[in-house]
Structure formats: C-alpha cells, structure tokens
Design a protein around this motif. Structure first.
Motif: not given
Length: 519
Positions: A419-424, A432-441
């Motif tokens: 949730w927190k990355p989505f909120m940020l 788009n929060v997918m940028l975070y998930w791609l970066q994290f993965g």
C-alpha cells in the motif's frame, strides 16, 4: 540536495556512526554482564515494563512528527517568529500529553499485580522500576520538547552527541553496579538519574544553538488555534503511531503471554542485534529525512525523483549486505557472545532477518511520504495492527514464537510493502506505481544473485566463525566486502539510482580531497 543539506546530513551521519559503534560495543558487553549478574528474568522484566510504557506514549499522538513537518517551511524561510510560535504550540500540547500519561500511568500501575502475578520479584522492585521508567519518559514531555527543532533543522547530531554520551556513561555505571552489588534498585535508580542529567544538558545546548528561541507554554496556549494543520496532521499521525506500536512493541508482550518471561530475554538477544543494525542504517540514512522534507518544499520534481532513486538503491544494497551476513553469521555470534544455550531455532532467525530487511527497505518510502505530508491513510495502520495481532495470536497459540513473528511479517508485507508505495506514487510523485514494482523486482534480483553465489562460495572457505571472535570478525569483514562489492558493481551497471549515488559520493570525496590538499 543543495550543499547545505548534504553537509548537514553528512554531519548527522558522522556523529551517529561514531556513537553507534561505541554504543554497539558497550551494549553487547553490558547485556552479557546484566544477564550474568542480574539474571535473564530481570532483563525480561525491564524489557516488558518498557514495552508497556511505550503503550502509554501513544498519547504523544505523533505531535512531534506533525510539528517537524510544519517546521520545514519556516526553517527554509528562516522565519524565526513563526518557529517560536510553533515550538510554543508544541510545548503547550506536550504539557497536556504529559498530564494524560501521568493519569494513564497511575491507572496502569493498579494492574501490575495482574500482569506480573508470579515473576519471582518483589512488587517493590516491579513498582520502583515502573515508576522510574515512567518518570524518565515524562521528562521528554515537560522539558525536552524543544529538541524537535533540532531534528527539523537537520541538527540531530546535537541530540545524538549529548544523548548518546549520557547513555554510554549510564551503561558503564550500571555495569559497575550490577557487577559489584547485583542490586536491582541501584540499576533502576541510575536509569532515572541519567534521564534528568541528559535533559538538563540538552536544554542548555539548545539555548546555545538557538539563542533567539523564546518559546513558552503560555504563548502556545494563545496560538494553539492559529495552526490548525498541526491538529490535522496529529490526528492522522496518532493512528499511525498505533500501527507502529503494535508492529514494534507488542511482540515482547505476546512472547511473555504465549511463551515465558525468560523467552522475552532470549528473543531480546536476537532483537538487540537487529535493532542495533537497524539503528545504524537509520542513523546514517535517517539523517536525510529533514533534507527530503526541505527538498520537497523546493518543488523540483525531477530532483525529488532522482534523490528517491538514489536512496532506494542504497537502502536495498545495505539491506541485502546486512541480511546476507546475518544469515551466515548470526548463530555463531550468539554462541560466542552468550553461549550455545541462547541459540534459538533457525526458523526464528530467518523470520527475524526478514523483518529486518523490510524495516530497512521501507525507510525511503516513509521519508518521502512524511516529506509530502501524506498521513491521511488512517485505515492503513489500523488494518496493519489487526492483521498483526490476529496472525500473531493464532500463530503464537499454534507455533509459539515463530507464529508471533509471522504476524509482523504478514502485516508489513501487505501494508508497508504494497500500500505505502502505491500511495507515494499516486499522490506524491503522481506517477504509475508499476514503475516502483518494476524497479523493486529488478533490484531484488540484483541483490539476491550475489547472495546465492556467495552462499555457495563460502561452503569452501576454511574459516570457522564459531571458533573465536577474531575468526568471526574476519568472516564478517570478508562477507561484507565480497558481497557488497559484487552487488555495488551489478547495481552500478544496472540502475540509474546507484550510478547517481556513486557519482555523487565520488564528487564529494574529490571535493574533500582537494580541500585537504589546499590546506
């Protein structure tokens, strides 16, 4: 970050690092003395009492965090009048909070015989410890509230300098008292005495740093309604404080409830190691929190995202290095430090390490959420608390300590990890929060690959870390250097954040060397 922000962040980091090393060394040595001279039950008792009192500190409501956020702009504008007014409002609010804590503390004291029905300690010891710890915490509300300005102004090194010095001296005196007298009462009295000494010295230093600071509780009462944003953020942060309490403070209480007071101390041996490592990272990188707040106040979105990517890559690198080394060397360290009888099961160790990894990596998201003032998701800490307690109670009943630890990991994964990355990204970065998930993965692969490789390599290394502290530290050094070196290289080649961080560090080091050369 401009030069002033970077300079202050580095000053905070340097002071925190020096004291961290000193506190780390003395903490491990002192814990062994306390366990041997005062007993595991007494160490477990004091730890449990402190966790109970941390529950009362929920009354703080997150006021200091809200005030810190509100202070970023006037500090940036150098508006001394407004700063005086805000600190006065803080003093007024803390006065009332302190009174509430006194009342709640007296009520809780009535239930101590029910909480500790058969500990082997007299109620004189239990009550003396309880009220001493309570008095120490109250000093912060009635006398030390001005230190919030130091944090918002990136001068946490001032707090660290005096607080950690007092802590070191206090521990040394407690070690001597435990060794020569074994007195519970003397150990507790020293804890209370140094709380007062620290408060006196800190306030003297604050007057030196800010001679123009003329805050007063009476002025705060008059101006209370002039700053409605403080009330707004405080209401939101109060619920977040509940979530943080449940996550970090309730575990020892559940261990006491489902296992034993002795297991609180045994688990505490693992916790003190992970807590000290988390404190190291928090002291080094948490010193950038006010810098992030000031950076966001400037409004340069490209620079904000660049700094986020740098700190994100850096935290993953540090978390990976620490957790890989712990996985390999935590059990040998416990054996050397306290004895093989204090080693807990391997699944407990793995769960403790996973918890530490999440705690370290979440820091960058938290920093930017606070910098943007995004505290409104009050449902999130409530959901986190419900998930944690529910899973921990069921798990504690079925599996004991491992089940209790699963509660924290479950809630952190769902709320902090998702949730927190989505909120940020949605309301802070507006991307788009997918940028975070791609970066994290992607970066998780970069830190896991060296861990798999190094685990295989270390099977063929003849050094035995459990034979001596020299062997252990040699292994730890080689693991950190080898794993860290390979991971930095991979992340430098594969991520813009690490490349930017390395270039920044290289540039700062070059400037420092040129300055020293001119001298």
């Amino acid at each position: 970050m401009n030069e002033s922000r970077v300079k202050k962040s580095l000053q905070n980091a340097r002071v925190n690092l020096v004291f961290y090393i000193l506190i780390l060394c003395i903490s491990f040595f002192s814990r062994k003395i306390f366990l041997n001279c005062l007993g595991a039950d007494f160490v477990g008792l004091t730890g449990t009492l402190l966790n109970l009192l941390n529950f009362l500190n929920l009354a703080e409501l997150g006021v200091s965090t809200a005030i810190g956020y509100v202070l970023y702009k006037p500090i940036f504008d150098q508006d001394k009048t407004r700063i005086n007014e805000i600190i006065s409002v803080l003093g007024y609010m803390y006065r009332w909070i302190g009174l509430v804590i006194i009342g709640a503390g007296l009520v809780l004291a009535c239930f101590l015989p029910l909480i500790f029905p058969s500990t082997g300690f007299s109620y004189g010891v239990i009550y003396f410890a309880y009220f001493s710890f309570l008095a120490s915490s109250l000093i912060g509300y009635f006398a030390n509230y001005r230190q919030t300005l130091l944090g918002a102004d990136q001068r946490n090194y001032v707090v660290a300098l005096y607080f950690q010095t007092a802590t070191i001296i206090k521990i040394l005196v407690q070690m001597l008292s435990a060794w020569y007298t074994g007195s519970y009462y003397l150990w507790i009295a020293i804890e209370l005495l140094f709380g007062g000494i620290y408060s006196f010295i800190l306030n003297w230093k604050i007057k030196q740093v800010y001679p123009w600071l003329k805050s007063s509780v009476a002025l705060g009462r008059q101006l209370f309604r002039k700053y409605p944003e403080v009330i707004k953020y405080t209401r939101q942060l109060f619920v977040h404080r509940i979530g943080a309490f449940v996550q970090f403070q309730i575990t020892p209480l559940l261990v006491y409830a489902f296992v034993s007071l002795q297991m609180v101390a045994y688990f505490g041996n693992y916790s003190i190691i992970t807590d000290k490592l988390f404190l190291l990272v928090n002291n080094l990188l948490g010193s950038t929190e006010a810098s992030v707040g000031n950076l966001i106040a400037e409004g340069d979105t490209a620079k904000i995202r660049k700094v986020f990517n740098e700190l994100f890559s850096l935290r993953l690198l540090i978390a990976g290095t620490i957790c890989f080394t712990l996985y390999q060397l935590l059990e040998p360290f416990i054996s050397l430090w306290l004895g093989s009888g204090y080693i807990l099961s391997r699944e407990i160790m793995i769960l403790v390490i996973i918890n530490l990894f999440i705690a370290i990596t979440r820091g960058v998201t938290d920093q930017f959420l606070y910098g943007y003032g995004l505290f409104w998701d009050i449902w999130a800490p409530l959901a986190e608390s419900v998930i944690n307690i529910t899973v921990a109670i069921i798990g504690g009943y079925l599996w004991g300590l491992p089940g209790i630890l699963l509660g924290g990991i479950s809630s952190l994964t769902l709320i902090v990890g998702i949730w927190k990355p989505f909120m940020l990204y949605k309301w802070g970065f507006r991307r788009n929060v997918m940028l975070y998930w791609l970066q994290f993965g992607y970066q998780m692969v970069l830190i896991l690959a060296p861990a798999v490789l190094m685990s295989w390599v270390w099977k063929y290394i003849p050094l035995q870390p459990s034979l001596s502290f020299l062997n252990w530290f040699t292994c730890a050094f080689l693991m950190v250097v080898s794993y860290g070196g390979i991971t930095v290289l991979l992340m430098y080649c594969g991520t813009a954040g690490m490349r930017s961080m390395v270039h920044r560090a290289w540039s700062m080091a070059g400037s420092r060397l040129r300055l020293l050369w001119k001298k």
